[in-house]
Design a protein around this motif. Structure first.
Motif, mmCIF file in Angstrom:
data_model
loop_
_atom_site.group_PDB
_atom_site.id
_atom_site.type_symbol
_atom_site.label_atom_id
_atom_site.label_comp_id
_atom_site.label_asym_id
_atom_site.label_seq_id
_atom_site.Cartn_x
_atom_site.Cartn_y
_atom_site.Cartn_z
ATOM 1 N N GLN A 1 13.281 23.719 -22.102
ATOM 2 C CA GLN A 1 12.909 22.844 -21.000
ATOM 3 C C GLN A 1 12.523 21.483 -21.553
ATOM 4 O O GLN A 1 11.932 21.387 -22.633
ATOM 5 C CB GLN A 1 11.731 23.427 -20.210
ATOM 6 C CG GLN A 1 11.285 22.554 -19.042
ATOM 7 C CD GLN A 1 10.133 23.179 -18.253
ATOM 8 O OE1 GLN A 1 9.484 24.116 -18.721
ATOM 9 N NE2 GLN A 1 9.877 22.683 -17.053
ATOM 10 N N VAL A 2 12.839 20.442 -20.788
ATOM 11 C CA VAL A 2 12.394 19.095 -21.133
ATOM 12 C C VAL A 2 11.678 18.504 -19.924
ATOM 13 O O VAL A 2 12.210 18.528 -18.812
ATOM 14 C CB VAL A 2 13.562 18.171 -21.546
ATOM 15 C CG1 VAL A 2 13.023 16.784 -21.907
ATOM 16 C CG2 VAL A 2 14.323 18.764 -22.715
ATOM 17 N N VAL A 3 10.470 18.010 -20.144
ATOM 18 C CA VAL A 3 9.723 17.305 -19.111
ATOM 19 C C VAL A 3 9.744 15.826 -19.481
ATOM 20 O O VAL A 3 9.415 15.454 -20.607
ATOM 21 C CB VAL A 3 8.267 17.820 -19.030
ATOM 22 C CG1 VAL A 3 7.531 17.123 -17.896
ATOM 23 C CG2 VAL A 3 8.245 19.331 -18.838
ATOM 24 N N PHE A 4 10.121 14.996 -18.505
ATOM 25 C CA PHE A 4 10.335 13.574 -18.773
ATOM 26 C C PHE A 4 9.163 12.755 -18.232
ATOM 27 O O PHE A 4 9.149 12.325 -17.082
ATOM 28 C CB PHE A 4 11.645 13.110 -18.149
ATOM 29 C CG PHE A 4 12.869 13.764 -18.735
ATOM 30 C CD1 PHE A 4 13.587 13.151 -19.741
ATOM 31 C CD2 PHE A 4 13.290 15.009 -18.279
ATOM 32 C CE1 PHE A 4 14.718 13.759 -20.291
ATOM 33 C CE2 PHE A 4 14.417 15.623 -18.819
ATOM 34 C CZ PHE A 4 15.127 14.995 -19.822
ATOM 35 N N THR A 5 8.169 12.544 -19.072
ATOM 36 C CA THR A 5 7.030 11.687 -18.758
ATOM 37 C C THR A 5 7.119 10.489 -19.700
ATOM 38 O O THR A 5 8.142 10.324 -20.387
ATOM 39 C CB THR A 5 5.715 12.465 -18.959
ATOM 40 O OG1 THR A 5 5.492 12.673 -20.354
ATOM 41 C CG2 THR A 5 5.738 13.805 -18.237
ATOM 42 N N PRO A 6 6.101 9.622 -19.783
ATOM 43 C CA PRO A 6 6.190 8.546 -20.778
ATOM 44 C C PRO A 6 6.493 9.074 -22.177
ATOM 45 O O PRO A 6 7.126 8.392 -22.990
ATOM 46 C CB PRO A 6 4.817 7.889 -20.703
ATOM 47 C CG PRO A 6 4.385 8.107 -19.301
ATOM 48 C CD PRO A 6 4.896 9.474 -18.944
ATOM 49 N N LEU A 7 6.002 10.276 -22.469
ATOM 50 C CA LEU A 7 6.389 11.001 -23.675
ATOM 51 C C LEU A 7 7.147 12.239 -23.223
ATOM 52 O O LEU A 7 6.640 13.019 -22.415
ATOM 53 C CB LEU A 7 5.158 11.421 -24.486
ATOM 54 C CG LEU A 7 4.280 10.305 -25.044
ATOM 55 C CD1 LEU A 7 3.072 10.904 -25.753
ATOM 56 C CD2 LEU A 7 5.064 9.419 -25.995
#
Length: 478
Positions: free
Chosen positions: A366-372
């Motif tokens: 899984q990839v979560v796309f926040t500022p990081l």
């Protein structure tokens, strides 16, 4: 052709998102079998129009701007310029086709898949009612209906007509002040692009950290990154009441009336819009499951062939089965289910690994796309220890030549969870700008059960961020 035969198909799929599309196309590939997708909204589903595609289209411009602001030779050209929100939204529309699914229908038909508009509901063995029209399956019915956004029963909240994820991803008006209720993936990603658009964001989180199912260090880094961009995050917060006297249904992604007042831990917070990102509910309550002896509440349980337990002709794929609520995992399940249906239709044995879903057992990326970005796969340290696995934790900051070249303010951390008995990786988490592409190597290592001894010979290219793999291995060399 008789009317009855026109309504007979080898496979009926209820739900026209990418999961259902995969199940249908794999079930009939290379054969003369027929398939139909039944969809009551848009063919292409949640991911195409209200989730993955629009959200990433909204997030990417902020990433590019952040990189540019920390790149000498480029940052001097920017000055104090911010995002052109209208241009960002126009690009988003190019991916969602302004909620026009005609191209998806054209694809389905070109793949030999029929499309029937309407609400599909099981009405008996291998039969599906679509608004009074009865479809019959020769081999299988597949459920791929996904989930819907949940709105808590907090007094006044539902009456306030808050935004849900669909409003956030199809945003047309940027509220000056937004309360984001929740601390998971949707909440964290939406807060990221709302901040980039200039909104004042307050996150109201019931728990003690963001992205609570992940590693604690990832939660801390994401919270720090959001705060550095102006977010106010209230942890262990108790939202007890909402008041919005002039709430109006103005349409998806538009501000739903005047200001709203939220009572949180006895204090009042006034905002121009509320975004509820507090979980999802399986879309199973009106599928007619009780007609075949199944519970029509909650997730639809399956075996590893994605067959619904006790009903040999019925399959459930994607979020509705609760196994792994991610688009790519749902598409994976659709491929497995389609292959199983095809093999059974041809009278072939289910030999071979591709007929059994195993990736959603401790191997989920899984990839979560926040500022990081937070890229992870497999088990966290806590899950592994709770399962009684003796583990070694390898963690390093991402500080290699490739990361320093990527952008001047690069900051990140990587961690591996290693099963000491087998000396293999069972979990990995990477946090930092652009680390999304690192996770597939970890996924392969976990699925392939590659030992750390063997990983010494998987040499990362220089100078890339992937060199962090070498640093991780070196961290346990002594």
């Amino acid at each position: 052709m008789t009317e009855q035969s026109m309504d007979e198909f080898d496979v009926i799929v209820i739900g026209g998102g990418p999961v259902g599309e995969n199940a249908a196309s794999y079930a009939i590939a290379g054969s003369d079998r027929t398939a139909v997708i039944v969809e009551h909204e848009l063919v292409g589903g949640e991911c195409s129009y209200w989730a993955c595609m629009p959200s990433k289209a909204l997030l990417r411009p902020g990433d590019v701007l952040d990189i540019a602001r920390h790149m000498p030779g480029v940052k001097e050209l920017l000055g104090d310029k911010t995002l052109d929100v209208d241009a960002v939204l126009a690009r988003r529309e190019s991916f969602t086709h302004s909620l026009d699914d005609s191209s998806q229908v054209t694809w389905a038909e070109s793949a030999g898949i029929s499309v029937v508009r309407g609400h599909g509901r099981i009405s008996g063995e291998k039969t599906v009612d679509v608004d009074g029209r009865t479809l019959t399956a020769r081999h299988a019915v597949v459920l791929a209906t996904g989930t819907t956004a949940s709105v808590p029963k907090t007094p006044g909240l539902r009456e306030a007509l808050p935004w849900i994820s669909r409003d956030a991803t199809n945003i047309h008006e940027v509220p000056a002040r937004v309360a984001v209720i929740g601390g998971g993936v949707v909440a964290s990603e939406a807060a990221t692009w709302l901040l980039a658009f200039g909104a004042e964001v307050t996150m109201i989180v019931r728990g003690s950290r963001l992205l609570a199912s992940g590693e604690p260090f990832a939660s801390d880094l994401v919270a720090e990154a959001l705060r550095s961009r102006g977010a106010r995050i209230l942890f262990d917060a108790d939202l007890t009441a909402v008041s919005r006297p002039d709430a109006k249904d103005t349409g998806i992604g538009r501000i739903h009336g005047g200001p709203a007042e939220l009572t949180v831990d006895g204090q009042s917070i006034t905002v121009d819009e509320i975004l509820v990102a507090a979980g999802r509910t399986p879309a199973s309550s009106d599928l007619g499951l009780s007609t075949v002896g199944l519970d029509d509440r909650g997730y639809v349980e399956t075996d590893d062939h994605l067959q619904v337990r006790g009903v040999p002709w019925l399959y459930a794929t994607g979020d509705v089965n609760g196994r792994s609520p991610l688009t790519h995992m749902g598409k994976y399940q659709g491929r497995v289910a389609g292959d199983v249906i095809a093999a059974r239709a041809d009278g072939k044995p289910l030999n071979g690994k591709r007929f059994t879903a195993s990736a959603d057992h401790g191997q989920v990326p899984q990839v979560v796309f926040t500022p990081l970005q937070v890229a992870s796969v497999g088990q966290t340290e806590k899950l592994a220890r709770d399962a009684g696995i003796e583990v070694e934790i390898l963690g390093v900051d991402i500080a290699v030549a490739g990361s320093s070249l990527q952008q001047d303010n690069f900051s990140g951390h990587a961690q591996l969870v290693v099963d000491t008995a087998s000396d293999t990786i069972i979990g990995a988490t990477f946090v930092g700008p652009g680390v999304d592409e690192l996770v597939h190597a970890a996924t392969i290592a976990i699925v392939g059960k590659v030992t750390l001894e063997d990983l010494w010979h998987a040499v990362p290219s220089y100078p890339t961020v992937s060199e962090v793999w070498l640093r991780l291995l070196e961290s346990r060399r002594a």
